[in-house]
Design a protein around this motif. Structure first.
Motif, PDB file in Angstrom:
ATOM      1  N   ASN A   1       0.751   6.349  12.382  1.00 44.90           N
ATOM      2  CA  ASN A   1      -0.595   6.683  11.894  1.00 44.90           C
ATOM      3  C   ASN A   1      -1.047   5.775  10.755  1.00 44.90           C
ATOM      4  OD1 ASN A   1      -1.159   8.769  13.744  1.00 44.90           O
ATOM      5  ND2 ASN A   1       0.123  10.158  12.533  1.00 44.90           N
ATOM      6  N   ILE A   2      -0.681   4.510  10.844  1.00 42.38           N
ATOM      7  CA  ILE A   2      -1.137   3.485   9.902  1.00 42.38           C
ATOM      8  C   ILE A   2      -1.944   2.494  10.725  1.00 42.38           C
ATOM      9  CG2 ILE A   2      -0.463   1.649   8.318  1.00 42.38           C
ATOM     10  CD1 ILE A   2       2.157   3.217   7.847  1.00 42.38           C
ATOM     11  N   PHE A   3      -3.200   2.303  10.331  1.00 38.11           N
ATOM     12  CA  PHE A   3      -4.100   1.469  11.113  1.00 38.11           C
ATOM     13  C   PHE A   3      -4.697   0.361  10.241  1.00 38.11           C
ATOM     14  CE2 PHE A   3      -4.010   5.752  12.850  1.00 38.11           C
ATOM     15  CZ  PHE A   3      -3.616   5.484  14.156  1.00 38.11           C
ATOM     16  N   PRO A   4      -3.997  -0.767  10.120  1.00 37.69           N
ATOM     17  CA  PRO A   4      -4.502  -1.867   9.299  1.00 37.69           C
ATOM     18  C   PRO A   4      -5.794  -2.448   9.855  1.00 37.69           C
ATOM     19  CG  PRO A   4      -2.179  -2.168   9.824  1.00 37.69           C
ATOM     20  CD  PRO A   4      -2.687  -1.057  10.683  1.00 37.69           C
ATOM     21  N   GLU A   5      -6.657  -2.852   8.949  1.00 37.28           N
ATOM     22  CA  GLU A   5      -7.891  -3.533   9.315  1.00 37.28           C
ATOM     23  C   GLU A   5      -7.727  -5.016   9.026  1.00 37.28           C
ATOM     24  OE1 GLU A   5     -11.375  -1.831   7.557  1.00 37.28           O
ATOM     25  OE2 GLU A   5     -10.643   0.202   7.873  1.00 37.28           O
ATOM     26  N   LYS A   6      -8.225  -5.839   9.936  1.00 34.79           N
ATOM     27  CA  LYS A   6      -8.097  -7.291   9.783  1.00 34.79           C
ATOM     28  C   LYS A   6      -9.367  -7.866   9.182  1.00 34.79           C
ATOM     29  CE  LYS A   6      -7.105 -11.528  12.310  1.00 34.79           C
ATOM     30  NZ  LYS A   6      -6.907 -12.123  13.637  1.00 34.79           N
ATOM     31  N   LYS A   7      -9.168  -8.719   8.172  1.00 36.22           N
ATOM     32  CA  LYS A   7     -10.277  -9.435   7.556  1.00 36.22           C
ATOM     33  C   LYS A   7      -9.757 -10.795   7.103  1.00 36.22           C
ATOM     34  CE  LYS A   7     -13.779  -9.185   3.997  1.00 36.22           C
ATOM     35  NZ  LYS A   7     -14.315  -8.470   2.851  1.00 36.22           N
ATOM     36  N   ASP A   8     -10.315 -11.855   7.653  1.00 35.17           N
ATOM     37  CA  ASP A   8      -9.922 -13.223   7.283  1.00 35.17           C
ATOM     38  C   ASP A   8      -8.421 -13.459   7.447  1.00 35.17           C
ATOM     39  OD1 ASP A   8     -12.580 -13.774   6.606  1.00 35.17           O
ATOM     40  OD2 ASP A   8     -12.270 -13.070   4.557  1.00 35.17           O
ATOM     41  N   ASN A   9      -7.852 -13.075   8.579  1.00 32.38           N
ATOM     42  CA  ASN A   9      -6.429 -13.262   8.907  1.00 32.38           C
ATOM     43  C   ASN A   9      -5.478 -12.483   8.002  1.00 32.38           C
ATOM     44  OD1 ASN A   9      -6.876 -14.854  11.150  1.00 32.38           O
ATOM     45  ND2 ASN A   9      -6.912 -16.732   9.941  1.00 32.38           N
ATOM     46  N   VAL A  10      -5.999 -11.512   7.273  1.00 30.97           N
ATOM     47  CA  VAL A  10      -5.181 -10.647   6.428  1.00 30.97           C
ATOM     48  C   VAL A  10      -5.412  -9.214   6.891  1.00 30.97           C
ATOM     49  CG1 VAL A  10      -4.819  -9.822   4.064  1.00 30.97           C
ATOM     50  CG2 VAL A  10      -5.325 -12.226   4.469  1.00 30.97           C
TER      51      VAL A  10
ATOM     52  N   GLY B   1      10.873  -0.762   5.657  1.00 28.27           N
ATOM     53  CA  GLY B   1      11.612  -0.799   4.395  1.00 28.27           C
ATOM     54  C   GLY B   1      10.704  -1.025   3.201  1.00 28.27           C
ATOM     55  N   LEU B   2       9.701  -1.881   3.361  1.00 27.05           N
ATOM     56  CA  LEU B   2       8.765  -2.143   2.265  1.00 27.05           C
ATOM     57  C   LEU B   2       7.934  -0.908   1.946  1.00 27.05           C
ATOM     58  CD1 LEU B   2       7.541  -5.723   3.211  1.00 27.05           C
ATOM     59  CD2 LEU B   2       9.125  -5.083   1.389  1.00 27.05           C
ATOM     60  N   ILE B   3       7.447  -0.241   2.977  1.00 32.31           N
ATOM     61  CA  ILE B   3       6.649   0.966   2.756  1.00 32.31           C
ATOM     62  C   ILE B   3       7.493   2.035   2.066  1.00 32.31           C
ATOM     63  CG2 ILE B   3       5.473   2.876   3.929  1.00 32.31           C
ATOM     64  CD1 ILE B   3       4.499   0.747   5.992  1.00 32.31           C
ATOM     65  N   GLU B   4       8.710   2.221   2.524  1.00 33.54           N
ATOM     66  CA  GLU B   4       9.614   3.188   1.899  1.00 33.54           C
ATOM     67  C   GLU B   4       9.886   2.808   0.448  1.00 33.54           C
ATOM     68  OE1 GLU B   4      14.259   4.386   2.388  1.00 33.54           O
ATOM     69  OE2 GLU B   4      13.083   4.228   4.230  1.00 33.54           O
ATOM     70  N   ASN B   5      10.054   1.519   0.188  1.00 35.73           N
ATOM     71  CA  ASN B   5      10.326   1.049  -1.165  1.00 35.73           C
ATOM     72  C   ASN B   5       9.156   1.315  -2.095  1.00 35.73           C
ATOM     73  OD1 ASN B   5      10.699  -1.553  -3.210  1.00 35.73           O
ATOM     74  ND2 ASN B   5      12.614  -0.606  -2.532  1.00 35.73           N
TER      75      ASN B   5
END
Length: 128
Positions: free
Chosen positions: A20-29, A113-117
């Motif tokens: 349930n994580i939905f990243p949005e793309k903007k300028d290749n990020v 791992g990054l999200i958990e950290n």
């Protein structure tokens, strides 16, 4: 790579959507919201993926200061001495976390791992 193989970013986006994580793309990020509910903090990590070089980078802006903050350097050094993944940086009056790595087929595990950290660092993040 086969004709029907998914790219690393497609695999990662699918993996994140299952959480349930939905990243949005903007300028290749890509950017998404993380809510640390016990601290009432909303963070907006953004990441970049270079599939040719197998390079992954993630940054999280923590705080913007109105003026130069000279007394933050000891906190940055202390944090970086104890942090396993992220590096705390201060540039242009913005305090942010940064992580860079090379990846193979383990990108989903790296991001998990990054999200958990970040959740484990919520006390430190709140105190900046």
């Amino acid at each position: 790579m086969g004709l029907f193989s998914k790219s690393s970013i497609e695999k990662l986006l699918k993996h994140l959507s299952e959480k349930n994580i939905f990243p949005e793309k903007k300028d290749n990020v890509y950017q998404f919201e993380m809510v640390v509910s016990d601290k009432n903090i909303s963070l907006y990590p953004y990441f970049f993926l270079d599939e040719e070089k197998h390079m992954f980078s993630m940054c999280i802006n923590l705080k913007k200061y109105e003026s130069k903050k000279d007394d933050i350097l000891p906190k940055i050094i202390d944090f970086n001495n104890h942090s396993r993944f992220f590096r705390l940086k201060y540039e242009g009056n913005v305090l942010y976390l940064e992580y860079n790595t090379y990846f193979k087929d383990n990108l989903n595990e790296i991001v998990d791992g990054l999200i958990e950290n970040v959740f484990m660092l919520s006390n430190e993040i709140e105190n900046f």
